[in-house]
Scaffold this active site. Structure first.
Site, mmCIF file in Angstrom:
data_model
loop_
_atom_site.group_PDB
_atom_site.id
_atom_site.type_symbol
_atom_site.label_atom_id
_atom_site.label_comp_id
_atom_site.label_asym_id
_atom_site.label_seq_id
_atom_site.Cartn_x
_atom_site.Cartn_y
_atom_site.Cartn_z
ATOM 1 N N SER A 276 16.155 0.888 26.454
ATOM 2 C CA SER A 276 16.721 2.193 26.790
ATOM 3 C C SER A 276 15.909 2.949 27.837
ATOM 4 O O SER A 276 16.361 3.970 28.353
ATOM 5 C CB SER A 276 16.821 3.046 25.512
ATOM 6 O OG SER A 276 15.548 3.299 24.954
ATOM 7 N N LYS B 226 10.580 9.854 30.195
ATOM 8 C CA LYS B 226 11.878 9.498 29.614
ATOM 9 C C LYS B 226 12.528 10.740 29.003
ATOM 10 O O LYS B 226 11.856 11.568 28.379
ATOM 11 C CB LYS B 226 11.667 8.409 28.556
ATOM 12 C CG LYS B 226 12.944 7.830 27.977
ATOM 13 C CD LYS B 226 12.616 6.667 27.048
ATOM 14 C CE LYS B 226 13.840 6.069 26.405
ATOM 15 N NZ LYS B 226 13.520 4.888 25.562
ATOM 16 N N SER C 230 12.503 -1.373 24.136
ATOM 17 C CA SER C 230 12.988 -0.435 25.149
ATOM 18 C C SER C 230 12.012 -0.109 26.262
ATOM 19 O O SER C 230 12.401 0.547 27.234
ATOM 20 C CB SER C 230 13.455 0.865 24.473
ATOM 21 O OG SER C 230 14.606 0.630 23.709
#
Length: 302
Positions: free
Chosen positions: A114, A41, A138
């Site tokens: 996210s 990420k 997330s």
């Protein structure tokens, strides 16, 4: 070991084919090498690649060294393919310069947030697994959206040195993959455990009836939960129900989480907002302002 291994050349070809439409990856390491292909990420440092935070490129900086979690994955043999797209600073929504990651199973739908890029990379066959962060859902939400495995580990088990903070009280890091065995293996690597496969034993699972039997749970979801519990029982595991009336209502829990996260996120992102407020989305600026407006006593009570 039940996980498949993705060929790096094939992974890069899939990125070339899919990335314009799905917006999964933000940076690729052409020198990536290893056995299990993993994406990281974009709020997490990978040496030699920009850490972009899913934000306007103005905020990006070149990482000089790996985050601790990335270093652990490399030592275990993972090929760090590159950085996955995410919501702006893991908060709010996708930045227009990055775009919302689309769902590989249906391009008309979002991959969630996210950690949407991490989940989508796995679902699209770009990577065997991914690293994501979870502060208020997330990892779990994108995993559910994209039909892959992901979970929020015990707080503190996965190190977050080299990962941009959002809410230190709630921030977690964890794995995503296509199957439980690969997810378990990646989690072991992230925690420093050298085991490759999960240790299967008779386990006890507690079902939170206040949430799983709540009136707002739709019938197909309820049936999926019941099917999962039946499979666990047939595999020899024990199911216990925590009866209704013992836990706070779901929305109360959500509201408490917001009262913890919002002030901490405002502090964590304050420097970025001061540096270039016009480069943040309106939604993120509004959330930062809301965080600073929450009284300290509300935060402490939550």
């Amino acid at each position: 070991m039940s996980h498949r291994q993705t060929d790096l050349t094939a992974a890069k070809l899939r990125i070339e084919t899919l990335n314009d439409s799905l917006r999964i990856m933000t940076a690729i390491d052409p020198a990536a090498a290893g056995n299990v292909v993993v994406v990281i990420k974009d709020n997490t440092d990978v040496a030699g690649l920009p850490t972009g935070h899913g934000a306007d490129p103005w905020f990006a900086r070149q990482a000089e060294q790996d985050a601790q979690i990335v270093a652990r994955l490399r030592r275990a043999g993972a090929a760090i393919l590159g950085k996955s797209n995410m919501f702006e600073f893991a908060y709010g929504a996708a930045h227009p310069t990055r775009g919302d990651t689309r769902n590989p199973r249906d391009k008309e739908r979002s991959a969630g947030g996210s950690s949407g890029g991490s989940a989508a990379a796995v679902a699209a066959g770009i990577a065997d697994g991914a690293f994501g962060t979870d502060t208020g859902g997330s990892i779990r939400l994108p995993a559910a959206y994209c039909g892959v495995v992901g979970f929020k580990p015990t707080f503190g088990n996965v190190p977050l040195q080299g990962v941009q903070a959002l809410s230190p009280t709630l921030d977690h890091g964890g794995p995503l993959a296509n199957d439980v065995a690969t997810t378990s293996m990646l989690y072991n690597w992230m925690t420093g455990d050298k085991r490759v496969a999960p240790c299967i034993r008779r386990m006890t699972f507690v079902v939170l009836d206040d949430y799983f039997l709540h009136a707002t749970v739709q019938t197909p979801v309820q049936l999926a939960i019941e099917t999962a519990l039946a499979r666990l029982i047939s595999a020899g595991h024990v199911i216990r129900h925590l009866r209704t009336g013992l836990l706070s209502p779901p929305m109360t829990v959500v509201e408490a989480g917001i009262l913890v996260m919002a002030p901490e996120a405002a502090i964590a992102l304050e420097a970025f907002e001061r540096a270039a407020p016009e480069r943040l989305t309106d939604a993120t600026r509004a959330q930062i302002a809301e965080g600073f407006a929450i009284p300290a006593v509300w935060h402490l009570r939550a």
